[in-house]
Design a protein around this motif. Structure first.
Motif, PDB file in Angstrom:
ATOM      1  N   GLY A 343       0.778  -1.229   0.000  1.00 32.02           N
ATOM      2  CA  GLY A 343       0.000   0.000   0.000  1.00 32.02           C
ATOM      3  C   GLY A 343       0.807   1.274   0.000  1.00 32.02           C
ATOM      4  O   GLY A 343       0.312   2.325  -0.447  1.00 32.02           O
ATOM      5  N   VAL A 344       2.066   1.224   0.478  1.00 30.22           N
ATOM      6  CA  VAL A 344       2.865   2.442   0.601  1.00 30.22           C
ATOM      7  C   VAL A 344       4.157   2.369  -0.217  1.00 30.22           C
ATOM      8  O   VAL A 344       4.442   3.261  -1.011  1.00 30.22           O
ATOM      9  N   ILE A 345       4.926   1.308  -0.006  1.00 34.53           N
ATOM     10  CA  ILE A 345       6.236   1.215  -0.661  1.00 34.53           C
ATOM     11  C   ILE A 345       6.096   1.046  -2.178  1.00 34.53           C
ATOM     12  O   ILE A 345       6.829   1.670  -2.954  1.00 34.53           O
ATOM     13  N   GLU A 346       5.147   0.211  -2.604  1.00 30.34           N
ATOM     14  CA  GLU A 346       4.987  -0.021  -4.051  1.00 30.34           C
ATOM     15  C   GLU A 346       4.629   1.266  -4.804  1.00 30.34           C
ATOM     16  O   GLU A 346       5.285   1.599  -5.801  1.00 30.34           O
ATOM     17  N   PRO A 347       3.605   2.034  -4.360  1.00 29.44           N
ATOM     18  CA  PRO A 347       3.313   3.306  -5.055  1.00 29.44           C
ATOM     19  C   PRO A 347       4.484   4.289  -4.976  1.00 29.44           C
ATOM     20  O   PRO A 347       4.759   5.008  -5.952  1.00 29.44           O
ATOM     21  N   ARG A 348       5.180   4.316  -3.837  1.00 36.26           N
ATOM     22  CA  ARG A 348       6.294   5.257  -3.703  1.00 36.26           C
ATOM     23  C   ARG A 348       7.433   4.872  -4.637  1.00 36.26           C
ATOM     24  O   ARG A 348       8.116   5.742  -5.201  1.00 36.26           O
ATOM     25  N   SER A 349       7.639   3.564  -4.805  1.00 35.86           N
ATOM     26  CA  SER A 349       8.679   3.106  -5.714  1.00 35.86           C
ATOM     27  C   SER A 349       8.396   3.545  -7.147  1.00 35.86           C
ATOM     28  O   SER A 349       9.301   3.936  -7.885  1.00 35.86           O
ATOM     29  N   LYS A 350       7.107   3.496  -7.532  1.00 39.10           N
ATOM     30  CA  LYS A 350       6.734   3.910  -8.887  1.00 39.10           C
ATOM     31  C   LYS A 350       6.882   5.413  -9.079  1.00 39.10           C
ATOM     32  O   LYS A 350       7.298   5.889 -10.136  1.00 39.10           O
ATOM     33  N   ASP A 351       6.554   6.168  -8.024  1.00 37.66           N
ATOM     34  CA  ASP A 351       6.593   7.634  -8.140  1.00 37.66           C
ATOM     35  C   ASP A 351       8.002   8.200  -7.983  1.00 37.66           C
ATOM     36  O   ASP A 351       8.418   9.071  -8.745  1.00 37.66           O
ATOM     37  N   ALA A 352       8.746   7.695  -6.968  1.00 34.24           N
ATOM     38  CA  ALA A 352      10.046   8.286  -6.646  1.00 34.24           C
ATOM     39  C   ALA A 352      11.214   7.518  -7.237  1.00 34.24           C
ATOM     40  O   ALA A 352      12.265   8.099  -7.524  1.00 34.24           O
ATOM     41  N   GLY A 353      11.055   6.224  -7.430  1.00 34.60           N
ATOM     42  CA  GLY A 353      12.144   5.412  -7.965  1.00 34.60           C
ATOM     43  C   GLY A 353      13.340   5.418  -7.040  1.00 34.60           C
ATOM     44  O   GLY A 353      13.205   5.410  -5.820  1.00 34.60           O
ATOM     45  N   GLY A 354      14.529   5.435  -7.579  1.00 34.78           N
ATOM     46  CA  GLY A 354      15.748   5.498  -6.792  1.00 34.78           C
ATOM     47  C   GLY A 354      15.885   4.316  -5.849  1.00 34.78           C
ATOM     48  O   GLY A 354      15.640   3.158  -6.214  1.00 34.78           O
ATOM     49  N   GLU A 355      16.269   4.604  -4.610  1.00 33.51           N
ATOM     50  CA  GLU A 355      16.494   3.562  -3.608  1.00 33.51           C
ATOM     51  C   GLU A 355      15.219   2.818  -3.248  1.00 33.51           C
ATOM     52  O   GLU A 355      15.267   1.665  -2.791  1.00 33.51           O
ATOM     53  N   TRP A 356      14.075   3.449  -3.470  1.00 37.91           N
ATOM     54  CA  TRP A 356      12.809   2.808  -3.104  1.00 37.91           C
ATOM     55  C   TRP A 356      12.514   1.580  -3.963  1.00 37.91           C
ATOM     56  O   TRP A 356      11.829   0.660  -3.518  1.00 37.91           O
ATOM     57  N   THR A 357      13.075   1.534  -5.172  1.00 39.31           N
ATOM     58  CA  THR A 357      12.845   0.378  -6.040  1.00 39.31           C
ATOM     59  C   THR A 357      13.492  -0.882  -5.452  1.00 39.31           C
ATOM     60  O   THR A 357      12.863  -1.946  -5.336  1.00 39.31           O
ATOM     61  N   GLY A 358      14.764  -0.767  -5.069  1.00 41.34           N
ATOM     62  CA  GLY A 358      15.442  -1.892  -4.448  1.00 41.34           C
ATOM     63  C   GLY A 358      14.857  -2.232  -3.086  1.00 41.34           C
ATOM     64  O   GLY A 358      14.800  -3.409  -2.699  1.00 41.34           O
ATOM     65  N   PHE A 359      14.409  -1.209  -2.373  1.00 38.14           N
ATOM     66  CA  PHE A 359      13.788  -1.412  -1.064  1.00 38.14           C
ATOM     67  C   PHE A 359      12.500  -2.216  -1.218  1.00 38.14           C
ATOM     68  O   PHE A 359      12.209  -3.110  -0.404  1.00 38.14           O
ATOM     69  N   LEU A 360      11.740  -1.925  -2.269  1.00 39.87           N
ATOM     70  CA  LEU A 360      10.507  -2.662  -2.545  1.00 39.87           C
ATOM     71  C   LEU A 360      10.797  -4.136  -2.787  1.00 39.87           C
ATOM     72  O   LEU A 360      10.167  -5.014  -2.187  1.00 39.87           O
ATOM     73  N   GLU A 361      11.754  -4.414  -3.645  1.00 39.83           N
ATOM     74  CA  GLU A 361      12.042  -5.809  -3.997  1.00 39.83           C
ATOM     75  C   GLU A 361      12.643  -6.565  -2.820  1.00 39.83           C
ATOM     76  O   GLU A 361      12.306  -7.726  -2.565  1.00 39.83           O
ATOM     77  N   GLY A 362      13.549  -5.929  -2.092  1.00 41.84           N
ATOM     78  CA  GLY A 362      14.157  -6.583  -0.945  1.00 41.84           C
ATOM     79  C   GLY A 362      13.140  -6.930   0.116  1.00 41.84           C
ATOM     80  O   GLY A 362      13.181  -8.015   0.712  1.00 41.84           O
ATOM     81  N   GLY A 363      12.207  -6.039   0.361  1.00 45.05           N
ATOM     82  CA  GLY A 363      11.151  -6.285   1.350  1.00 45.05           C
ATOM     83  C   GLY A 363      10.214  -7.385   0.898  1.00 45.05           C
ATOM     84  O   GLY A 363       9.805  -8.226   1.714  1.00 45.05           O
ATOM     85  N   ARG A 364       9.850  -7.372  -0.365  1.00 47.09           N
ATOM     86  CA  ARG A 364       8.958  -8.420  -0.902  1.00 47.09           C
ATOM     87  C   ARG A 364       9.580  -9.800  -0.698  1.00 47.09           C
ATOM     88  O   ARG A 364       8.910 -10.753  -0.257  1.00 47.09           O
ATOM     89  N   GLN A 365      10.858  -9.929  -1.044  1.00 45.82           N
ATOM     90  CA  GLN A 365      11.526 -11.228  -0.931  1.00 45.82           C
ATOM     91  C   GLN A 365      11.591 -11.681   0.527  1.00 45.82           C
ATOM     92  O   GLN A 365      11.386 -12.859   0.842  1.00 45.82           O
ATOM     93  N   ALA A 366      11.893 -10.734   1.417  1.00 45.85           N
ATOM     94  CA  ALA A 366      12.002 -11.087   2.845  1.00 45.85           C
ATOM     95  C   ALA A 366      10.660 -11.534   3.409  1.00 45.85           C
ATOM     96  O   ALA A 366      10.584 -12.509   4.170  1.00 45.85           O
ATOM     97  N   ILE A 367       9.588 -10.848   3.020  1.00 39.90           N
ATOM     98  CA  ILE A 367       8.253 -11.223   3.495  1.00 39.90           C
ATOM     99  C   ILE A 367       7.852 -12.594   2.951  1.00 39.90           C
ATOM    100  O   ILE A 367       7.288 -13.423   3.671  1.00 39.90           O
ATOM    101  N   ALA A 368       8.157 -12.820   1.676  1.00 37.58           N
ATOM    102  CA  ALA A 368       7.817 -14.115   1.068  1.00 37.58           C
ATOM    103  C   ALA A 368       8.599 -15.257   1.752  1.00 37.58           C
ATOM    104  O   ALA A 368       8.058 -16.356   1.979  1.00 37.58           O
ATOM    105  N   THR A 369       9.851 -15.010   2.091  1.00 39.23           N
ATOM    106  CA  THR A 369      10.676 -16.025   2.736  1.00 39.23           C
ATOM    107  C   THR A 369      10.129 -16.396   4.116  1.00 39.23           C
ATOM    108  O   THR A 369      10.141 -17.561   4.523  1.00 39.23           O
ATOM    109  N   LEU A 370       9.657 -15.374   4.858  1.00 45.80           N
ATOM    110  CA  LEU A 370       9.191 -15.601   6.223  1.00 45.80           C
ATOM    111  C   LEU A 370       7.748 -16.094   6.282  1.00 45.80           C
ATOM    112  O   LEU A 370       7.319 -16.604   7.312  1.00 45.80           O
ATOM    113  N   SER A 371       7.002 -15.931   5.194  1.00 51.25           N
ATOM    114  CA  SER A 371       5.578 -16.307   5.193  1.00 51.25           C
ATOM    115  C   SER A 371       5.400 -17.818   5.074  1.00 51.25           C
ATOM    116  O   SER A 371       6.234 -18.523   4.533  1.00 51.25           O
TER     117      SER A 371
END
Length: 371
Positions: A343-371
């Motif tokens: 709800g927050v990181i994904e839209p921000r990644s699309k709007d701001a790009g930069g470090e938020w893009t890698g932050f989005l992917e890193g968080g997604r992978q970590a959540i998927a691993t722990l789920s």
């Protein structure tokens, strides 16, 4: 000495500064204080150009100077000091700095837990010596608080509200009468506090209701409430200060890009806002989302990058560290973080790009691993 210890106490870590401040200090000193109140404040909050000193004194605690001044005045007035606030607000660090500056000894500490007994704040006995020679002052083991009383220095009591009411009640006579009776002895059976003795206690405001303080004990403390740091600039200074200490301790040559620090600070600000608007505990992360936890997240990411990465900190590693540190309950915390990422990181990644893009992917992978 401080280089040989895993974690040196403040009086050892900053011994050179304390020695120098003591050598130039010509201000009035209460009781047996090693530094005057003004120098205690300067040691904790750091020097400014207007102070006109020959050397710079680094700032060690970041917060409103009025909190530090009130704490110093309380200790100078011979009253107990209670630092209360949320976890990770720097209560224990402030208590350690105050003790180091005033007494040059911050190690006289009692840790409050459910298992803390009255013996821990008064005295116990060396059983073998009692059997051999009977009960005497020589066979008595003074507590850190009693040692502080005899030396006229500051004693510390961490997490006061975690200890039982019996233990808390034992503090009342110490704070009021300034002595401890030893009924087992016929002679030399009272330990009086020397001038300069006081107690700095800390309490976690989230522990309210665990072992509430009695009104009698409350009256014997001056309260200083330490709020959560919400100013982004101040919080960035705290995180940067602690991180630089970690890098020096581990001899790590790794830079923390300012853009990544902004990502970390913004993420915690977002999660705090979400927690404050939540209507139930299931909608809040179990983490207190304190500044101390931000530091922990960043330290974890730095060490992982240094040992297992390309010796450079990336936004993906930072995101993985954040998720791993904050996802304490499963599935509740993971669900909250997943909602935040979508709800927050994904839209921000699309709007701001930069470090938020890698932050989005890193968080997604970590959540998927722990789920």
């Amino acid at each position: 000495m401080s280089n040989e210890l895993l974690r040196a106490p403040a009086e050892a870590k900053y011994a050179d500064e304390l020695d120098w401040l003591e050598s130039i200090d010509d201000g009035p000193k209460p009781f047996s204080w090693r530094l005057s109140p003004k120098m205690v404040r300067l040691f904790i909050l750091g020097s400014e150009r207007a102070d006109g000193l020959d050397r710079e004194i680094a700032q060690k605690w970041f917060g409103d100077r009025s909190f530090v001044e009130r704490a110093i005045v309380t200790l100078a007035s011979d009253r107990g000091l209670l630092l209360i606030g949320d976890p990770g607000t720097g209560k224990s660090w402030l208590a350690e700095l105050l003790s180091a500056a005033i007494s040059r000894n911050s190690t006289l500490v009692v840790q409050g837990t459910a298992g803390t007994t009255e013996d821990h704040i008064k005295y116990s006995w060396n059983v073998s010596m009692v059997i051999a020679k009977g009960q005497s002052r020589q066979s008595m083991i003074p507590s850190p608080i009693m040692t502080a009383m005899e030396g006229g220095v500051i004693g510390r009591f961490e997490e006061l509200t975690r200890s039982t009411s019996d233990v808390q009640d034992a503090l009342i006579s110490i704070l009021s009468e300034k002595y401890v009776s030893i009924p087992e002895l016929d002679e030399d059976n009272i330990v009086f506090a020397k001038p300069g003795f006081s107690i700095i206690a800390t309490a976690n405001s989230r522990d309210r209701g665990v072992n509430d303080l009695s009104s009698a004990l409350k009256r014997r403390f001056n309260f200083v409430r330490i709020p959560v740091v919400t100013n982004k600039k101040s919080e960035a200074e705290i995180v940067r200060f602690r991180t630089e200490e970690l890098l020096r301790r581990h001899n790590i040559e790794l830079e923390v890009p300012p853009t990544l620090l902004d990502v970390l600070l913004q993420s915690f600000a977002d999660l705090r806002a979400a927690a404050s608007s939540a209507t139930s505990d299931d909608e809040r992360l179990e983490s207190a989302l304190s500044t101390a936890e931000q530091i922990g997240v960043l330290e974890d990411a730095i060490l992982h990058s240094n040992f297992f990465g390309a010796a450079s900190l990336t936004s993906a590693t930072l995101a993985s560290s954040l998720v791993g540190s904050l996802a304490r309950r499963s599935p509740e915390d993971l669900a909250i973080l997943n909602k935040y990422w979508h709800g927050v990181i994904e839209p921000r990644s699309k709007d701001a790009g930069g470090e938020w893009t890698g932050f989005l992917e890193g968080g997604r992978q970590a959540i998927a691993t722990l789920s």
